[in-house]
Design a protein around this motif. Sequence first.
Motif, PDB file in Angstrom:
ATOM      1  N   UNK A 257      -7.991  21.031  53.123  1.00  0.00           N
ATOM      2  CA  UNK A 257      -9.066  22.011  52.951  1.00  0.00           C
ATOM      3  C   UNK A 257     -10.171  21.628  53.934  1.00  0.00           C
ATOM      4  N   UNK A 258     -10.497  22.537  54.822  1.00  0.00           N
ATOM      5  CA  UNK A 258     -11.518  22.279  55.847  1.00  0.00           C
ATOM      6  C   UNK A 258     -12.718  23.187  55.596  1.00  0.00           C
ATOM      7  N   UNK A 259     -13.907  22.611  55.598  1.00  0.00           N
ATOM      8  CA  UNK A 259     -15.143  23.392  55.538  1.00  0.00           C
ATOM      9  C   UNK A 259     -15.760  23.405  56.933  1.00  0.00           C
ATOM     10  N   UNK A 260     -15.850  24.594  57.525  1.00  0.00           N
ATOM     11  CA  UNK A 260     -16.429  24.720  58.867  1.00  0.00           C
ATOM     12  C   UNK A 260     -17.949  24.797  58.827  1.00  0.00           C
TER      13      UNK A 260
ATOM     14  N   UNK B 261     -12.641  27.036  54.748  1.00  0.00           N
ATOM     15  CA  UNK B 261     -13.765  27.759  54.154  1.00  0.00           C
ATOM     16  C   UNK B 261     -14.869  27.975  55.185  1.00  0.00           C
ATOM     17  N   UNK B 262     -15.364  29.200  55.244  1.00  0.00           N
ATOM     18  CA  UNK B 262     -16.494  29.553  56.104  1.00  0.00           C
ATOM     19  C   UNK B 262     -17.541  30.245  55.232  1.00  0.00           C
ATOM     20  N   UNK B 263     -18.751  30.456  55.776  1.00  0.00           N
ATOM     21  CA  UNK B 263     -19.811  30.959  54.898  1.00  0.00           C
ATOM     22  C   UNK B 263     -20.115  32.444  55.051  1.00  0.00           C
TER      23      UNK B 263
ATOM     24  N   UNK C  83     -11.300  31.630  54.503  1.00  0.00           N
ATOM     25  CA  UNK C  83     -11.886  32.344  53.368  1.00  0.00           C
ATOM     26  C   UNK C  83     -13.347  31.987  53.148  1.00  0.00           C
ATOM     27  N   UNK C  84     -14.052  32.932  52.517  1.00  0.00           N
ATOM     28  CA  UNK C  84     -15.372  32.635  51.982  1.00  0.00           C
ATOM     29  C   UNK C  84     -15.174  32.071  50.577  1.00  0.00           C
TER      30      UNK C  84
ATOM     31  N   UNK D  66      -0.463  30.305  62.697  1.00  0.00           N
ATOM     32  CA  UNK D  66      -0.389  31.539  61.898  1.00  0.00           C
ATOM     33  C   UNK D  66      -1.476  31.481  60.828  1.00  0.00           C
ATOM     34  N   UNK D  67      -2.220  32.574  60.708  1.00  0.00           N
ATOM     35  CA  UNK D  67      -3.364  32.549  59.787  1.00  0.00           C
ATOM     36  C   UNK D  67      -3.685  33.950  59.279  1.00  0.00           C
ATOM     37  N   UNK D  68      -4.327  34.000  58.119  1.00  0.00           N
ATOM     38  CA  UNK D  68      -4.875  35.248  57.584  1.00  0.00           C
ATOM     39  C   UNK D  68      -6.228  34.922  56.976  1.00  0.00           C
ATOM     40  N   UNK D  69      -6.901  35.915  56.403  1.00  0.00           N
ATOM     41  CA  UNK D  69      -8.241  35.668  55.870  1.00  0.00           C
ATOM     42  C   UNK D  69      -8.440  36.376  54.536  1.00  0.00           C
ATOM     43  N   UNK D  70      -9.505  35.970  53.843  1.00  0.00           N
ATOM     44  CA  UNK D  70      -9.792  36.500  52.500  1.00  0.00           C
ATOM     45  C   UNK D  70     -11.296  36.439  52.275  1.00  0.00           C
ATOM     46  N   UNK D  71     -11.881  37.580  51.886  1.00  0.00           N
ATOM     47  CA  UNK D  71     -13.291  37.589  51.506  1.00  0.00           C
ATOM     48  C   UNK D  71     -13.547  38.734  50.533  1.00  0.00           C
ATOM     49  N   UNK D  72     -14.733  38.758  49.953  1.00  0.00           N
ATOM     50  CA  UNK D  72     -15.055  39.715  48.898  1.00  0.00           C
ATOM     51  C   UNK D  72     -15.090  41.151  49.353  1.00  0.00           C
TER      52      UNK D  72
END
Length: 631
Positions: free
Chosen positions: A298-301, A232-234, A282-283, A252-258
């Motif tokens: 689950x990591x919060x950066x 999770x990022x902000x 993700x946000x 390997x990674x992907x991302x997700x945000x609004x």
Amino acid sequence: MSNSLEILQKYWNHDAFRTPQEEIIASVLAAKDTFGLMPTGGGKSITFQVPAMMMEGICLVISPLVALMKDQVENLQNKGIKAICLTGGISSDEIIDLLDNCEFGNYKFLYLSPERLQNDWILERIKNLPINLIAIDEAHCVSQWGNDFRPAYLKIVKLKEYFPKVPFLALTASATKRVQEDIVKLLQLDNPAVFTKSFARENLAYMVFNVEDKLHLMEQILKKNPQPSIIYVNNRKSCSETVTQLESLGFSATYYHGGLSPKDKENHMKLWMNEKVQTIVATNAFGMGIDKANVKTVIHLHIPPNLENYYQEAGRAGRNGEKAFAVLLTNPSDVIHVEAQFLSVLSDKAFLNLVYIKICNYFRIAYGEGIDEKFSFNINHFCTKYSLPILKVYNALQFLDRQGIINLSQEFTEKITLQFIIPSKEVIRYMSLNKQDEEVILTILRTSPGIYESQSVINISLIAKKSNTDENKVLAILHKLNEKGVIELHAKNNDATLTFNEVREDERTINRVAKYLEAQNKLKTDQLKSVLHYIKEEKKCKNKLLLSYFGEVINEDCGVCSYCISKNKTKTDTSTLSEKIIGLLKIQDLNSRDVVKLTKYSKDDVIFVLKNLLENDTIMVKPNNLYSLKN
């Protein structure tokens, strides 16, 4: 009539209920008002969907989360269950048709937002429906002290007058004792049966690490735990940046945000759900309705805004019951700056009033007009035009949305992204041959430092303003650069949609909600203090700290969190390590990773001694996160 377990097996393919699902269902079937506190992943929707299928009539579900409502309706429809959702942006004629379907079409579920209950004609139509159960999801929104208070929730109690014999089921995943009491009182639950599930997650280890190099520790964690993970990022920019960093390390990674289109959201989600990639960055837009059992980490950066959000997001790990990790990474500069950054984007009454008047003027809404008018809205353009800070404006608009004054779709997709695909010396050569384009290109390069390495978001309004030109000319230059192979350009026409739910009354409108703004600002400030306490407190079990926030007291330490692990380690001779660190810093400034390598002590021991040296003013942290001896 089938019993509840048969319904569960038939439609949801589960062989048994989780605690306390079955007890809540029995209470509802006995026509009792019921309150259910079920932490994230507990299966709240089952507690109203199953009993509604066992009774004649239709279940009214009230929720503030449009995405979750749509998701649940789609899932019910896929099971052959008739369900309807009244979301924002639907015309009055469409609503009439949908409510006709509810009244005469043997539908089982009607989902709507609480703001819909403020429309008298909609309320009149609902009064004529054969309602068998009223389920209030995210019930903490009824309390001023709940995370994400929405005044429209206070109107729900009016349904008690029209459906005195229909049971209310209030559900939430995170509520303090104070909020729980508010829910029962404000919804006027009649001697409710109360079911609470412990917030404790015995298989989940809560870890807090204070490090300069988050990427290095993240790499170690993901290598040690190669199972599915969430980071999770902000903000949206951090999503793509973190994915690039992870891919450079071989993950390997992907991302997700609004801001992603619905299609991109689905595609990125599937990559991760089907384990084509290990990690999704993700946000907080990611998570509603997500039920992937084997998430290991689950990591919060970044520091989350409150412990309610953190608990829910962290709780997406380990739902299969196996050991899992919730890791919060901070560094010295995070904690130092977060309060100032947080407070700087909170709106006061004057700023809220300014934004409301400007937004009305922007769309040429006359005083006393505007209700139900809908517009395409580009927040970048709006903020540039009036020289307003984007994040503070966005928070103000979100507040107006929660109060029901406006409806703001969350599709703030960045409209333009681009990347220079020729070397910098060729770009300079192009500018020398095309002087008329030079100022725009230079402005883009100055405002987007990573534009050679990856696709970068471009604020057209800002570029036009800084280059003393107009937006159409900027767009024309970008299209020309794209055609000539200088850049790779991606244009998306997906602005937000803004709907006015009330007539414009300027100060009268804002004065009505100002008391809520003040209360919410205090709540948010207090919530952030609780997060910082959770991070900084180094002499208590992290599990205990988290549970106590939600009013749950336990005597035993968990034994698996970052505090418990450090407590059980053999004590280090800190004075010797202090001398070694001071000796190294006399030679050169170092980060903590370098100190670990050079002293050959453990990371935890090094961090502990560095903190002591900082507290004693022996050393200091420079802006580049290097430790240095004080003069």
